[in-house]
Design a protein around this motif. Sequence first.
Motif, PDB file in Angstrom:
ATOM      1  N   THR B  12       8.233-110.221 -14.354  1.00 40.27           N
ATOM      2  CA  THR B  12       9.568-109.643 -14.188  1.00 40.27           C
ATOM      3  C   THR B  12       9.552-108.162 -14.528  1.00 40.27           C
ATOM      4  O   THR B  12      10.073-107.326 -13.787  1.00 40.27           O
ATOM      5  N   LEU B  15       7.797-106.202 -11.840  1.00 43.77           N
ATOM      6  CA  LEU B  15       8.617-106.025 -10.632  1.00 43.77           C
ATOM      7  C   LEU B  15       9.718-104.989 -10.862  1.00 43.77           C
ATOM      8  O   LEU B  15      10.005-104.157 -10.002  1.00 43.77           O
ATOM      9  N   MET B  16      10.330-105.060 -12.060  1.00 41.71           N
ATOM     10  CA  MET B  16      11.409-104.105 -12.359  1.00 41.71           C
ATOM     11  C   MET B  16      10.858-102.685 -12.441  1.00 41.71           C
ATOM     12  O   MET B  16      11.474-101.737 -11.957  1.00 41.71           O
ATOM     13  N   PHE B  18       8.281-101.665 -10.841  1.00 40.18           N
ATOM     14  CA  PHE B  18       7.955-101.330  -9.452  1.00 40.18           C
ATOM     15  C   PHE B  18       9.196-100.817  -8.707  1.00 40.18           C
ATOM     16  O   PHE B  18       9.145 -99.835  -7.972  1.00 40.18           O
ATOM     17  N   VAL B  19      10.336-101.489  -8.945  1.00 44.50           N
ATOM     18  CA  VAL B  19      11.563-101.094  -8.245  1.00 44.50           C
ATOM     19  C   VAL B  19      12.096 -99.761  -8.766  1.00 44.50           C
ATOM     20  O   VAL B  19      12.534 -98.902  -7.998  1.00 44.50           O
ATOM     21  N   LEU B  20      12.033 -99.597 -10.080  1.00 44.32           N
ATOM     22  CA  LEU B  20      12.688 -98.421 -10.688  1.00 44.32           C
ATOM     23  C   LEU B  20      11.773 -97.193 -10.775  1.00 44.32           C
ATOM     24  O   LEU B  20      12.244 -96.101 -11.066  1.00 44.32           O
ATOM     25  N   THR B  21      10.510 -97.382 -10.533  1.00 41.91           N
ATOM     26  CA  THR B  21       9.566 -96.273 -10.709  1.00 41.91           C
ATOM     27  C   THR B  21       9.898 -95.012  -9.890  1.00 41.91           C
ATOM     28  O   THR B  21       9.660 -93.899 -10.377  1.00 41.91           O
ATOM     29  N   PRO B  22      10.480 -95.131  -8.681  1.00 41.81           N
ATOM     30  CA  PRO B  22      10.804 -93.884  -7.952  1.00 41.81           C
ATOM     31  C   PRO B  22      11.742 -92.962  -8.728  1.00 41.81           C
ATOM     32  O   PRO B  22      11.703 -91.747  -8.557  1.00 41.81           O
ATOM     33  N   PHE B  23      12.569 -93.537  -9.616  1.00 45.71           N
ATOM     34  CA  PHE B  23      13.512 -92.705 -10.370  1.00 45.71           C
ATOM     35  C   PHE B  23      12.819 -91.887 -11.457  1.00 45.71           C
ATOM     36  O   PHE B  23      13.374 -90.953 -11.992  1.00 45.71           O
ATOM     37  N   GLN B  25       9.659 -90.663 -10.999  1.00 46.93           N
ATOM     38  CA  GLN B  25       8.621 -89.817 -10.408  1.00 46.93           C
ATOM     39  C   GLN B  25       9.239 -88.487 -10.009  1.00 46.93           C
ATOM     40  O   GLN B  25      10.389 -88.452  -9.556  1.00 46.93           O
ATOM     41  N   GLU B  26       8.454 -87.444 -10.131  1.00 46.21           N
ATOM     42  CA  GLU B  26       8.996 -86.133  -9.770  1.00 46.21           C
ATOM     43  C   GLU B  26       9.198 -86.023  -8.270  1.00 46.21           C
ATOM     44  O   GLU B  26      10.160 -85.488  -7.779  1.00 46.21           O
ATOM     45  N   GLU B  27       8.233 -86.548  -7.543  1.00 44.18           N
ATOM     46  CA  GLU B  27       8.310 -86.451  -6.085  1.00 44.18           C
ATOM     47  C   GLU B  27       8.004 -87.814  -5.486  1.00 44.18           C
ATOM     48  O   GLU B  27       6.952 -88.382  -5.743  1.00 44.18           O
ATOM     49  N   THR B  28       8.945 -88.331  -4.719  1.00 49.10           N
ATOM     50  CA  THR B  28       8.713 -89.660  -4.159  1.00 49.10           C
ATOM     51  C   THR B  28       8.451 -89.601  -2.665  1.00 49.10           C
ATOM     52  O   THR B  28       8.200 -90.613  -2.049  1.00 49.10           O
ATOM     53  N   ALA B  31       5.150 -90.989  -1.232  1.00 47.25           N
ATOM     54  CA  ALA B  31       5.040 -92.429  -1.458  1.00 47.25           C
ATOM     55  C   ALA B  31       5.857 -93.216  -0.435  1.00 47.25           C
ATOM     56  O   ALA B  31       5.502 -94.313  -0.048  1.00 47.25           O
ATOM     57  N   LEU B  32       6.981 -92.663  -0.011  1.00 46.71           N
ATOM     58  CA  LEU B  32       7.852 -93.380   0.912  1.00 46.71           C
ATOM     59  C   LEU B  32       7.418 -93.178   2.358  1.00 46.71           C
ATOM     60  O   LEU B  32       7.416 -94.106   3.148  1.00 46.71           O
TER      61      LEU B  32
END
Lengths: 682, 111
Positions: B12, B15-16, B18-23, B25-28, B31-32
């Motif tokens: 859990t 996964l959480m 994994f979901v929240l990690t973009p917030f 990171q300085e530059e996403t 990755a997207l």
Amino acid sequence: MNEFGHYALFLAWAFALFTMCAGVYAGVLGNICNPKALRWSAAVRNASIAAAISGVASLIALGWLFHSDDYTNQYVWQYSNKEMYDIYKVSAIWGGMDGSMLLWAVFIAVCGALVALRADRCPRTLLPWILAFIGSSSFFFLTVVFYFTNPFRYLKAEFIPPDGNGLNPLLQNPFMAVHPPTLYVGFTAHVVPFAFCMAALASGQLSNEWARLTRRWALFAWMFLTAGIVMGGFWAYVELGWGGFWAWDPVENSSFLPWLTSTAYLHSVMVQERKNMLRLWTVWLMITTYLLTVFGTFLTRSGIVQSVHAFASTDIGWMFLLYIGMVLALAIALTLYRRGVLFSEKKIESFWSREAFFLLNNLVLLSICFATLWGVMFPVFSEAVTGTKQAVGIPYFNAVNVPLFLFLLLLMGVGPMIAWKKASLSNLIRTFLTPFLTALVVSGLLVWTGVDQLYPVISYGLCWFVFMTILGELYRALRAQGHGEDKGVVKGAVRLVRRHRSRYGGYIVHLGVLVVTIAITASMAHKFEQEFTLDSGESITVRRYKLTLDAIEGRQTTNYQALHAVVSVRAAGGSDGELLGVLEPELRTYFRNSETTTEVALRSSLRADRYIMVSGLDETGKRASLKVYVNPLHVWLWIGTLIMVGGTLVLLIPRKAEARSEVFAESLAGETSASPQPGGRF
Amino acid sequence: MTFLIVLTACCTLLLMWFVLTPFFQEETGPALFEESGVRAGLYDQKERFLQVIRDLDLDFQTKKLSEDDYQAMRSAVSAELGEIMARLDNEIIGADSSARQEGQTSETKVE
């Protein structure tokens, strides 16, 4: 494991909720170059993947509960027992409503994850909206599963039963392990083109890009839906024992309705792509297809219609209606908001054009869809108006749909062959005169050889017409490109198919439809059935076959007790005709719930299916009532479907990188050189 | 049982994260939208247009289209193809310049 499954389901639900809400927020933020929107979009993408992982985990947990015969779980106790083979324990996962809803929800989540994993191929402004719409669908189904049809409930009993109820004997067929998942993939994969379409509406990016990007998804969904529907027909054929494969049952129809609109969409989208027309029409075909998949679930699970396939009557129907209403309202609102972009100024210039015939094809498909929907819902409407439930049966569906299908067959021959924009008279004569005249000759020959029913003659004649148009098209293309002369016809045809995959893949699908049509026509028009009673050792002649009841024997497995009749089939004529085979139809009585089922014995050949079932045994056990069906050309129904699936695969398989560069080089050369000459070669 | 609970809790959290990690990171961006993925998508679309053009050519060769209709439809599709090619060029140029920038940065660091 029960708690783990329940918890995983909750996680999937929570991630789907996050995907939906955060996706809308990121979509509203708009410009994805904005770091804030980008972060939210990335989070949405990750949440889609997380929802799928959690959903798959819950499905695996349910599978594990079945595997370990954990009867503390109510669903496992209800649909499994220790004597069942492992393959039926797999089928039992989706054998009841709770598990089937879970499978459906998980498949949608997986579709979302697959789109998220290839997020970089989506237009940047559309991505958050796409994931939000898939997330909303996933959230709806997971909500239904989590709150109303949860398969992870404990059995409410004072002690744990030593064994379970077992799966319905009718579902204990190997095909049940593959038919529902195949069908569900077909249903749920439509969520992707639907989400792209709604995202295009929401973002205002209504170019043709959304349709182009989802072409493979739409084909993939259509292929699985086709295969799933036919697999269901095969299951009914071998399991239900009435000698047929399609009874226009409400649940069969519920899978057929989205297939019709999906087929219409695949044709309409070609017009949109080539001519930039029918944009609004195409958008609504996809929305309707998605809504019909949900409506099918509603029909099967709400208990409003009676069917051998329907799940038990439940009180979740209102949720589906509410969801359908909400999606419909949103789609109408977005369409009205974007009406300026959606309406195309281009008009169809001539009736004798491909776009006009594709539109006509769409209208016929929708007419069949409406007629079928009306037949399905008629009992509900009649009860609402008169207070009495009046069902419509096979005669209604055949009377309305058969002529429409024949018209569709005609359009299938004309539509793809006629010119875009406006066909000239010489073009029409060149393309259709020979197929038309030879079809007339074929029909005349059929009447002369004794086929005296109108519809079969028309059907065979039209099949010949369509076949000849495809053959003619191939011949003209081979001549025009000079493929047939230097390398041989077969090599030339293969090269042509490879170069024009989307066109010839479509023709292969059409050829499959022709084979299916011939098989259905033959098995409807020339089917033979006879019921009789034989003593052990006695014989009877049925058409070209002499059937002898050699013995009636008993056998027992851990799950059921069976009595099977041993029937030898010989070619009729003379007492020692050639032995064609031995058929052993069975009557089974299952120990667990004392249910009796008939197991048909089937011997297929390319010419006809010989299909025998035991309809009764007398008390002495030496006399059996048997029912025999001879279904001509029936096996071609399955072969035709395989051809359809094969044709779709030709459309789906991506070109290899080297082939791409070769084509690209050719195209560049073509761009710089003069245009190809009509009727000539490069 | 305890093992399963610990495992579930770990999964859990994973996964959480994994979901929240973009917030966090300085530059996403990279990755997207991986450049190779964006390009692959554009190549797919380009291939689709080329297929449409080949089909139009075949229609013309088999005398299904008049010269005028053929030219009009081909130029409309070619225009859309050109748009995709321009986007593809931009992606390739963008990738090249960012690679060059990265190279320069690493050279400066080495110095």
